[in-house]
Design a protein around this motif. Structure first.
Motif, PDB file in Angstrom:
ATOM      1  N   HIS A  30       0.837  -1.202   0.000  1.00  0.00           N
ATOM      2  CA  HIS A  30       0.000   0.000   0.000  1.00  0.00           C
ATOM      3  C   HIS A  30       0.876   1.258   0.000  1.00  0.00           C
ATOM      4  N   ARG A  31       1.925   1.241   0.820  1.00  0.00           N
ATOM      5  CA  ARG A  31       2.850   2.380   0.877  1.00  0.00           C
ATOM      6  C   ARG A  31       3.488   2.616  -0.487  1.00  0.00           C
ATOM      7  N   LYS A  32       3.934   1.550  -1.125  1.00  0.00           N
ATOM      8  CA  LYS A  32       4.563   1.678  -2.450  1.00  0.00           C
ATOM      9  C   LYS A  32       3.586   2.209  -3.490  1.00  0.00           C
ATOM     10  N   ALA A  33       2.338   1.735  -3.412  1.00  0.00           N
ATOM     11  CA  ALA A  33       1.315   2.209  -4.343  1.00  0.00           C
ATOM     12  C   ALA A  33       1.035   3.693  -4.123  1.00  0.00           C
ATOM     13  N   CYS A  34       1.010   4.108  -2.863  1.00  0.00           N
ATOM     14  CA  CYS A  34       0.797   5.528  -2.556  1.00  0.00           C
ATOM     15  C   CYS A  34       1.941   6.377  -3.110  1.00  0.00           C
ATOM     16  N   GLU A  35       3.163   5.899  -2.935  1.00  0.00           N
ATOM     17  CA  GLU A  35       4.317   6.639  -3.464  1.00  0.00           C
ATOM     18  C   GLU A  35       4.249   6.720  -4.983  1.00  0.00           C
ATOM     19  N   ALA A  36       3.838   5.629  -5.627  1.00  0.00           N
ATOM     20  CA  ALA A  36       3.765   5.590  -7.091  1.00  0.00           C
ATOM     21  C   ALA A  36       2.718   6.559  -7.632  1.00  0.00           C
ATOM     22  N   THR A  37       1.700   6.848  -6.816  1.00  0.00           N
ATOM     23  CA  THR A  37       0.637   7.769  -7.248  1.00  0.00           C
ATOM     24  C   THR A  37       0.771   9.137  -6.580  1.00  0.00           C
ATOM     25  N   CYS A  38       1.960   9.401  -6.054  1.00  0.00           N
ATOM     26  CA  CYS A  38       2.298  10.703  -5.443  1.00  0.00           C
ATOM     27  C   CYS A  38       1.442  11.044  -4.224  1.00  0.00           C
ATOM     28  N   LYS A  39       0.946  10.054  -3.537  1.00  0.00           N
ATOM     29  CA  LYS A  39       0.197  10.278  -2.293  1.00  0.00           C
ATOM     30  C   LYS A  39       1.181  10.114  -1.133  1.00  0.00           C
ATOM     31  N   TYR A  40       2.099  11.049  -1.047  1.00  0.00           N
ATOM     32  CA  TYR A  40       3.217  10.917  -0.115  1.00  0.00           C
ATOM     33  C   TYR A  40       2.800  10.981   1.349  1.00  0.00           C
ATOM     34  N   GLN A  41       1.805  11.780   1.659  1.00  0.00           N
ATOM     35  CA  GLN A  41       1.358  11.860   3.045  1.00  0.00           C
ATOM     36  C   GLN A  41       0.763  10.526   3.491  1.00  0.00           C
ATOM     37  N   GLU A  42      -0.050   9.922   2.647  1.00  0.00           N
ATOM     38  CA  GLU A  42      -0.628   8.622   2.974  1.00  0.00           C
ATOM     39  C   GLU A  42       0.465   7.544   3.039  1.00  0.00           C
ATOM     40  N   ALA A  43       1.463   7.656   2.169  1.00  0.00           N
ATOM     41  CA  ALA A  43       2.591   6.713   2.202  1.00  0.00           C
ATOM     42  C   ALA A  43       3.351   6.850   3.519  1.00  0.00           C
ATOM     43  N   ASP A  44       3.519   8.078   3.997  1.00  0.00           N
ATOM     44  CA  ASP A  44       4.197   8.303   5.274  1.00  0.00           C
ATOM     45  C   ASP A  44       3.413   7.696   6.434  1.00  0.00           C
ATOM     46  N   VAL A  45       2.091   7.826   6.390  1.00  0.00           N
ATOM     47  CA  VAL A  45       1.247   7.232   7.433  1.00  0.00           C
ATOM     48  C   VAL A  45       1.395   5.710   7.410  1.00  0.00           C
ATOM     49  N   ALA A  46       1.381   5.134   6.219  1.00  0.00           N
ATOM     50  CA  ALA A  46       1.537   3.681   6.089  1.00  0.00           C
ATOM     51  C   ALA A  46       2.910   3.244   6.598  1.00  0.00           C
ATOM     52  N   LEU A  47       3.943   4.012   6.278  1.00  0.00           N
ATOM     53  CA  LEU A  47       5.295   3.673   6.736  1.00  0.00           C
ATOM     54  C   LEU A  47       5.396   3.753   8.256  1.00  0.00           C
ATOM     55  N   ALA A  48       4.782   4.774   8.840  1.00  0.00           N
ATOM     56  CA  ALA A  48       4.809   4.917  10.296  1.00  0.00           C
ATOM     57  C   ALA A  48       4.099   3.727  10.953  1.00  0.00           C
ATOM     58  N   ARG A  49       2.963   3.339  10.397  1.00  0.00           N
ATOM     59  CA  ARG A  49       2.218   2.192  10.937  1.00  0.00           C
ATOM     60  C   ARG A  49       3.027   0.903  10.770  1.00  0.00           C
ATOM     61  N   LEU A  50       3.675   0.764   9.627  1.00  0.00           N
ATOM     62  CA  LEU A  50       4.500  -0.413   9.365  1.00  0.00           C
ATOM     63  C   LEU A  50       5.646  -0.504  10.370  1.00  0.00           C
ATOM     64  N   ASN A  51       6.305   0.611  10.623  1.00  0.00           N
ATOM     65  CA  ASN A  51       7.396   0.625  11.607  1.00  0.00           C
ATOM     66  C   ASN A  51       6.883   0.297  13.003  1.00  0.00           C
ATOM     67  N   GLU A  52       5.713   0.820  13.334  1.00  0.00           N
ATOM     68  CA  GLU A  52       5.102   0.541  14.640  1.00  0.00           C
ATOM     69  C   GLU A  52       4.794  -0.958  14.784  1.00  0.00           C
ATOM     70  N   LEU A  53       4.225  -1.548  13.736  1.00  0.00           N
ATOM     71  CA  LEU A  53       3.912  -2.977  13.770  1.00  0.00           C
ATOM     72  C   LEU A  53       5.174  -3.825  13.892  1.00  0.00           C
ATOM     73  N   ARG A  54       6.207  -3.433  13.184  1.00  0.00           N
ATOM     74  CA  ARG A  54       7.466  -4.184  13.244  1.00  0.00           C
ATOM     75  C   ARG A  54       8.059  -4.135  14.650  1.00  0.00           C
ATOM     76  N   LEU A  55       8.029  -2.976  15.267  1.00  0.00           N
ATOM     77  CA  LEU A  55       8.539  -2.862  16.638  1.00  0.00           C
ATOM     78  C   LEU A  55       7.701  -3.684  17.610  1.00  0.00           C
ATOM     79  N   MET A  56       6.386  -3.644  17.446  1.00  0.00           N
ATOM     80  CA  MET A  56       5.509  -4.426  18.315  1.00  0.00           C
ATOM     81  C   MET A  56       5.778  -5.918  18.141  1.00  0.00           C
ATOM     82  N   GLU A  57       5.993  -6.356  16.904  1.00  0.00           N
ATOM     83  CA  GLU A  57       6.258  -7.768  16.644  1.00  0.00           C
ATOM     84  C   GLU A  57       7.609  -8.177  17.230  1.00  0.00           C
TER      85      GLU A  57
END
Length: 82
Positions: A30-57
């Motif tokens: 989803h983050r990559k798709a957002c970046e590909a369509t220039c939705k950088y703010q949404e990509a940043d939100v997805a990246l932040a959530r991804l990092n949070e999930l990785r830390l929790m795991e």
């Protein structure tokens, strides 16, 4: 919007790890798709959530390993007492 994990009713640690891993892949796609369509703010939100999930795991895995080691130590200590 950012994908959300589907609720699941299981206590199986391995299955939970697989679900988290799958969700991380979906979120990263989803983050990559957002970046590909220039939705950088949404990509940043997805990246932040991804990092949070990785830390929790990582924390969950660390705690599971700690619990396993404690259980093994108790078993060994009990065996030595007998």
């Amino acid at each position: 919007g950012v994908p959300q994990p589907q609720p699941h009713q299981t206590s199986d640690k391995e299955e939970e790890a697989v679900v988290v891993d799958q969700f991380c892949r979906v979120l990263d796609n989803h983050r990559k798709a957002c970046e590909a369509t220039c939705k950088y703010q949404e990509a940043d939100v997805a990246l932040a959530r991804l990092n949070e999930l990785r830390l929790m795991e990582e924390d969950r895995q660390r705690q599971a390993l700690r619990s396993k080691h404690i259980a093994e130590r108790v078993t060994v200590e009990e065996a030595h007492r007998e």
